[in-house]
Design an enzyme around this catalytic site. Structure first.
Site: not given
Ligand code: GLU
Length: 331
Positions: A77, A80, A204, A256, A274
């Protein structure tokens, strides 16, 4: 709190900083057993749950690295942050903020509850999956590789080298992506996607599978802390208004459902993923005491054992401790 001394860049004080951080890493490594590695992407479950590493790079050039600092892991994430910056640079901030909002959700990162139940006009922020997938759909290019090019190009400028994809994680993520495909279909149905859904999702998954280290994260965090400028060359890599919005989003939505707690107890714009990575960007602060990293720093942390919120269990504790010892909070 660590006592202030007049100058933290002498050889002796660097040795002190190193030994403090070494002690703290070995102390908080003992807490990794209180969390567990992410399993919903099977390949992530192969990570060493006891790993813990941190790199801090100051705007004054002081660098402290301790623990598993050379261990590569996937950015997940934290990508992002990069895709949002790229999209803002290519499309303009107002174009992007017309498509994703800047509000914390208080829901899981992969929830679409707000979109569906509250009938909001757009995904609530670019760091939840619905927002991030929307952002990814705006990247230039027809294929996922073309879209990835702009992400790699920015990373290359930030890091000084072009990172690689971890193909095993990418395939594992692609093959276990039921929830993200559900989000993709929802965004397609509601008209949020600007590119073909499968191409957007492929992009993504690829952006999440870029392999980096804590040293890379610290370097990116440092450039964000320095309002988008390379500290050594003064080159503007990220325009200042985009760096500013990105840090505001990191502070309010980066950790989060624990973003409020993290802002309260640590007080650093940060984003976690994650795989157990955390990036932090500490801007310069004004204090009476001369503490380490007062002129700002970038931080990278890795600890794949996660807490219930999906944040590195030891990484959060280590950051909280360092932030209180060195008064790193921006507040
Ligand atoms: N690739 C993960 C997903 O979309 C990233 C989630 C994350 O790191 O929060 O589930």
């Amino acid at each position: 709190m660590v006592q202030g001394i007049a100058n933290w860049s002498t050889e002796q004080s660097r040795e002190w900083l190193q030994s403090y951080v070494d002690d703290w890493v070995s102390f908080y490594r003992k807490h990794t057993g209180e969390g567990s590695v992410a399993e919903y992407i099977p390949q992530l479950a192969t990570a060493d749950p006891d790993a813990l590493g941190i790199t801090i790079i100051g705007r004054n050039g002081i660098k402290v690295s301790s623990g598993d600092v050379d261990l590569p892991f996937t950015i997940q994430s934290i990508s992002k942050v990069i895709s949002f910056i790229v999209a803002c640079m290519d499309r303009g901030v107002s174009y992007m903020l017309d498509r994703v909002d800047v509000e914390p959700t208080g829901e899981a990162f992969n929830s679409i509850m707000h979109l569906e139940m509250k009938q909001v006009r757009k995904p609530l922020n670019p760091f939840v999956n619905a927002g991030a997938i929307t952002v990814t759909s705006t990247l230039e290019g027809k294929t996922s590789d073309e879209k990835m090019e702009s992400i790699f190009a920015l990373l290359e400028k930030l890091l000084g080298y072009r990172p690689a994809l971890n193909i095993d994680v990418y395939e594992s993520e692609r093959d276990s992506s039921m929830r993200n495909r559900a989000i993709g279909y929802y965004l397609l149905e509601t008209g949020f996607l600007e590119s073909d859904m499968n191409t957007t999702l492929e992009t993504y998954f690829k952006q999440c599978s870029i392999e980096i280290t804590v040293q890379d994260l610290a370097r990116i965090g440092l450039i964000l802390a320095n309002d988008g400028e390379d500290v050594e060359t003064n080159e503007e890599i990220i325009p200042r208004p985009i760096a500013r919005i990105t840090k505001a989003l990191m502070l309010t939505c980066g950790m989060y459902d624990a973003s409020g707690k993290f802002a309260t107890y640590v007080g650093i714009p940060a984003k976690s993923g994650v795989s157990g990575g955390i990036i932090g960007a500490v801007p310069p602060r004004v204090r009476e005491e001369v503490l380490p990293f007062m002129e700002g720093c970038g931080i990278g942390v890795y600890g794949p054992a996660l807490d219930d919120n999906g944040n590195s269990v030891s990484g959060i504790r280590l950051l909280r401790h360092i932030a209180s010892q060195w008064d790193l909070s921006i507040f």
